[in-house]
Design an enzyme around this catalytic site. Sequence first.
Site, PDB file in Angstrom:
ATOM      1  N   ASN A   8      52.702  77.128  85.787  1.00 31.05           N
ATOM      2  CA  ASN A   8      53.897  76.293  86.031  1.00 31.05           C
ATOM      3  C   ASN A   8      54.575  76.177  87.637  1.00 31.05           C
ATOM      4  OD1 ASN A   8      55.166  78.031  83.127  1.00 31.05           O
ATOM      5  ND2 ASN A   8      54.389  75.732  83.571  1.00 31.05           N
TER       6      ASN A   8
ATOM      7  N   ASP B 275      57.451  76.411  74.198  1.00 30.70           N
ATOM      8  CA  ASP B 275      57.580  75.125  74.523  1.00 30.70           C
ATOM      9  C   ASP B 275      58.250  73.761  74.031  1.00 30.70           C
ATOM     10  OD1 ASP B 275      56.093  73.156  76.694  1.00 30.70           O
ATOM     11  OD2 ASP B 275      54.519  72.695  75.038  1.00 30.70           O
TER      12      ASP B 275
HETATM   13  C1  IPE Z   1      53.525  76.899  78.231  1.00 25.23           C
HETATM   14  O1  IPE Z   1      53.550  75.861  77.699  1.00 25.23           O
HETATM   15  C2  IPE Z   1      54.071  77.971  79.385  1.00 25.23           C
HETATM   16  C3  IPE Z   1      55.270  78.500  78.753  1.00 25.23           C
HETATM   17  C4  IPE Z   1      55.160  78.083  77.731  1.00 25.23           C
HETATM   18  C5  IPE Z   1      56.071  79.409  79.619  1.00 25.23           C
HETATM   19  P1  IPE Z   1      53.421  74.755  79.827  1.00 25.23           P
HETATM   20  O2  IPE Z   1      54.816  73.488  78.961  1.00 25.23           O
HETATM   21  O3  IPE Z   1      53.442  74.898  80.722  1.00 25.23           O
HETATM   22  O4  IPE Z   1      52.271  74.248  79.248  1.00 25.23           O
HETATM   23  P2  IPE Z   1      51.468  73.158  78.911  1.00 25.23           P
HETATM   24  O5  IPE Z   1      50.854  72.587  80.191  1.00 25.23           O
HETATM   25  O6  IPE Z   1      52.029  71.728  78.373  1.00 25.23           O
HETATM   26  O7  IPE Z   1      50.072  72.812  78.536  1.00 25.23           O
HETATM   27  C1  IPE Z   2      58.625  75.765  78.377  1.00 27.94           C
HETATM   28  O1  IPE Z   2      59.170  74.005  78.530  1.00 27.94           O
HETATM   29  C2  IPE Z   2      59.622  76.106  79.624  1.00 27.94           C
HETATM   30  C3  IPE Z   2      58.367  76.253  80.143  1.00 27.94           C
HETATM   31  C4  IPE Z   2      57.130  76.074  80.641  1.00 27.94           C
HETATM   32  C5  IPE Z   2      59.183  77.423  81.898  1.00 27.94           C
HETATM   33  P1  IPE Z   2      58.960  73.086  78.628  1.00 27.94           P
HETATM   34  O2  IPE Z   2      59.139  73.178  80.599  1.00 27.94           O
HETATM   35  O3  IPE Z   2      57.379  73.191  79.145  1.00 27.94           O
HETATM   36  O4  IPE Z   2      58.849  71.796  78.242  1.00 27.94           O
HETATM   37  P2  IPE Z   2      58.078  70.415  77.920  1.00 27.94           P
HETATM   38  O5  IPE Z   2      56.847  71.244  77.158  1.00 27.94           O
HETATM   39  O6  IPE Z   2      57.937  70.168  78.750  1.00 27.94           O
HETATM   40  O7  IPE Z   2      59.618  69.921  77.097  1.00 27.94           O
HETATM   41 MG    MG Z   3      55.530  72.471  78.021  1.00 28.30          MG
END
Ligand code: IPE
Ligand code: IPE
Ligand code: MG
Length: 261
Positions: A85, A37
């Site tokens: 996502n 993340d």
């Molecule tokens: C978790 O991250 C999913 C992945 C890393 C693929 P998210 O960014 O989707 O999670 P939340 O929304 O902060 O809980």
């Molecule tokens: C994790 O990084 C990757 C996916 C969830 C696909 P994020 O895209 O959630 O990045 P942040 O958390 O918004 O910074």
């Molecule tokens: Mg995230």
Amino acid sequence: MLKNLFRASTTIKDVPVAEVKDVDLTHIPQHVAIIMDGNGRWAKAQGKPRTYGHSAGAKTLKTIVRFADKLGVKVLSAYAFSTENWKRPITEVNFIMELLSRYLTSEIQDFKDNNVQVRFMGSREGLPPVVNAKMNHAIEETKNNTGIVLNLAVNYGGQAEIITAVKKIVQDAKLGALSPEDINNSVFENYLYSRNLPPPDLLIRPGGDFRISNFMLWQIAYAEIWTTETYWPAFTQEMFLEAIKDFQRRDRRYGGLNAGK
Ligand code: IPE
Ligand code: IPE
Ligand code: MG
């Protein structure tokens, strides 16, 4: 025991690490799960589009898989795209799908050269056909590899995984292949995407949040959790090592009492 400890400036096979020390090689977590993340915030912090962070995150994964393998980790599960996502803007979703597709093509030789076995967790429904094809190709090309298992969670949600398992169990029960009294933990685990893999010992979440975000809900029942504020693209081998060293100091009781306590 000393011979099992890395000391400063040690090289782990061909991976040089500045600060590798005090790691007990007889006590490496078998299965490490990572919620990758913080990609978007990492990019934004440097005035770049979120997609730039996803590309950088893919590079970090490559480094960490390699390093985990050298340390003796047997399975690395990495959360790449969740069932939730899809709520993101279509342009970002498309970019991630294309990135995954490119990653699976560009890394396949590296997986083969390094004996990495690639697996996936998640629903194949709704994924672009090209991504599904690349996933199948990666599985096929690496299925006989005996090194680290890279278990990528794509279109994965822990709740969806459990619902999918329950549906299959009910179907099998209807067919007479299973009855309620047959169902126990190990039977249930055979219906999960992670069948044949041990549960994660260590769960790492970079990016500063303290939540599970629907990752491996069943499997992490007794995983040790380690978090860092650092965003995933900036996550380093040294941090991975810190997480492992911290894991080695934990007292895992599984609800019981350890000897002498
Ligand atoms: C978790 O991250 C999913 C992945 C890393 C693929 P998210 O960014 O989707 O999670 P939340 O929304 O902060 O809980
Ligand atoms: C994790 O990084 C990757 C996916 C969830 C696909 P994020 O895209 O959630 O990045 P942040 O958390 O918004 O910074
Ligand atoms: Mg995230």
